[in-house]
Design a protein around this motif. Structure first.
Motif, PDB file in Angstrom:
ATOM      1  N   LEU A  86      55.401  54.898  31.572  1.00  0.00           N
ATOM      2  CA  LEU A  86      54.708  54.982  30.286  1.00  0.00           C
ATOM      3  C   LEU A  86      53.713  53.841  30.120  1.00  0.00           C
ATOM      4  O   LEU A  86      52.618  54.041  29.581  1.00  0.00           O
ATOM      5  N   SER A  87      54.070  52.656  30.585  1.00  0.00           N
ATOM      6  CA  SER A  87      53.156  51.513  30.500  1.00  0.00           C
ATOM      7  C   SER A  87      51.869  51.805  31.256  1.00  0.00           C
ATOM      8  O   SER A  87      50.767  51.545  30.764  1.00  0.00           O
ATOM      9  N   LYS A 106      44.180  53.743  27.513  1.00  0.00           N
ATOM     10  CA  LYS A 106      43.407  52.682  26.872  1.00  0.00           C
ATOM     11  C   LYS A 106      42.083  52.463  27.596  1.00  0.00           C
ATOM     12  O   LYS A 106      41.024  52.309  26.968  1.00  0.00           O
ATOM     13  N   GLU A 107      42.138  52.444  28.914  1.00  0.00           N
ATOM     14  CA  GLU A 107      40.921  52.283  29.705  1.00  0.00           C
ATOM     15  C   GLU A 107      39.973  53.465  29.505  1.00  0.00           C
ATOM     16  O   GLU A 107      38.757  53.288  29.423  1.00  0.00           O
ATOM     17  N   GLN A 108      40.556  54.664  29.426  1.00  0.00           N
ATOM     18  CA  GLN A 108      39.745  55.853  29.216  1.00  0.00           C
ATOM     19  C   GLN A 108      39.056  55.809  27.852  1.00  0.00           C
ATOM     20  O   GLN A 108      37.885  56.180  27.715  1.00  0.00           O
ATOM     21  N   GLU A 109      39.790  55.330  26.840  1.00  0.00           N
ATOM     22  CA  GLU A 109      39.211  55.189  25.503  1.00  0.00           C
ATOM     23  C   GLU A 109      38.060  54.188  25.513  1.00  0.00           C
ATOM     24  O   GLU A 109      37.040  54.400  24.845  1.00  0.00           O
TER      25      GLU A 109
END
Length: 279
Positions: free
Chosen positions: A97-98, A105-108
């Motif tokens: 999950l991490s 987060k990187e994709q966002e």
């Protein structure tokens, strides 16, 4: 004979009493065993044991609740430190999950950067269509569509806007008549398809001047919500006629497609720089 019967009855009573005592003792023992079995049938393992905690951790995983999984692992390691299989399984959930959350987060971040780049490109494209003039004294940059007239020697209808270093930009409208005869304009009647609008400037708002036999009269003002709505209607119209109305004379100006496009360009650039619809 009566004596024998009495003795028999006494013996029967004693035997029955012993049996009753024996049955009562057995019944009590059975109840005690049932209590023990009932207590043992609901151990901590079934309520909050290693397998149950693992199942809870899986639920948190599907909810993307990393803290929930970590809290569950803490409970498991504290109460059941020897449950290596469940501990390893939950630790794997945490790792998976991490990594997944980090990827999201990187994709966002990438999507946000892409959106920002697209917005900057859009802004640049809108501003490229503008002609700018900077007033050093007042610290104002004025934006006009490149196709609009710069002087007073031509009749025109246009929008433009100003911007300072701080605050929001503001829109202005300019209705201009230029010719060889005075009209002495005091109001404007705007026919947008089948709808008629009126602009009635207060005294002194319409400026007049002349040079070398040519005259000009123009109204240059801040765009109100009412005028903003007129402008958007003109942009979407099939036919728009602006009548520069005087006491005795008038001058009609037909708004052409190039002017509608210029109005749209100015509004786009204005909004791109943070301009808002007038209230």
């Amino acid at each position: 004979m009566k004596y024998k019967i009495l003795i028999a009855l006494i013996l029967l009573s004693v035997i029955t009493g012993c049996t009753a005592i024996s049955n009562t003792s057995e019944l009590s023992q059975v109840k005690e065993e049932q209590i023990v079995l009932t207590t043992e049938s609901k151990p901590e393992d079934l309520q909050n044991g290693p397998n149950v905690l693992h199942a809870k951790a899986q639920q948190f995983f599907y909810k993307k609740d990393l803290d929930g999984i970590k809290d569950t692992l803490t409970v498991l390691t504290d109460k059941y430190p020897t449950s290596v299989e469940q501990i390893n399984a939950i630790e794997k959930l945490i790792t998976t999950l991490s990594e997944k959350l980090e990827q999201e987060k990187e994709q966002e971040k990438k999507e946000a950067a892409k959106k920002q780049a697209a917005e900057e490109k859009r802004l640049e494209e809108k501003i490229e269509k503008m002609r700018t003039n900077y007033d050093l004294v007042k610290d104002i940059t004025w934006y006009h569509d490149k196709t609009t007239t710069e002087g007073v020697d031509r009749s025109s209808f246009a929008l433009y806007f100003g911007e300072q270093t701080t605050g929001y930009p503001w829109l202005r409208i300019r209705l201009q008549y230029s010719g060889y005869e005075w009209v002495f304009v005091d109001s404007y009647i705007i026919k947008v398809d089948d709808t008629t609008f009126n602009i009635n400037p207060s005294n002194g708002k319409i400026k007049r001047d002349n040079k070398d036999g040519k005259v000009w009269e123009y109204y240059d003002a801040l765009v109100t919500n009412e005028i903003y709505n007129i402008i958007t209607a003109i942009i979407d119209s099939e036919t728009t006629i602006i009548r520069h109305q005087g006491d005795q004379y008038y001058f009609d100006w037909f708004v052409i497609e190039a002017e509608k496009k210029a109005l749209r360009n100015v509004l786009d650039a204005y909004e791109a720089l943070g301009g808002k619809e007038p209230e």
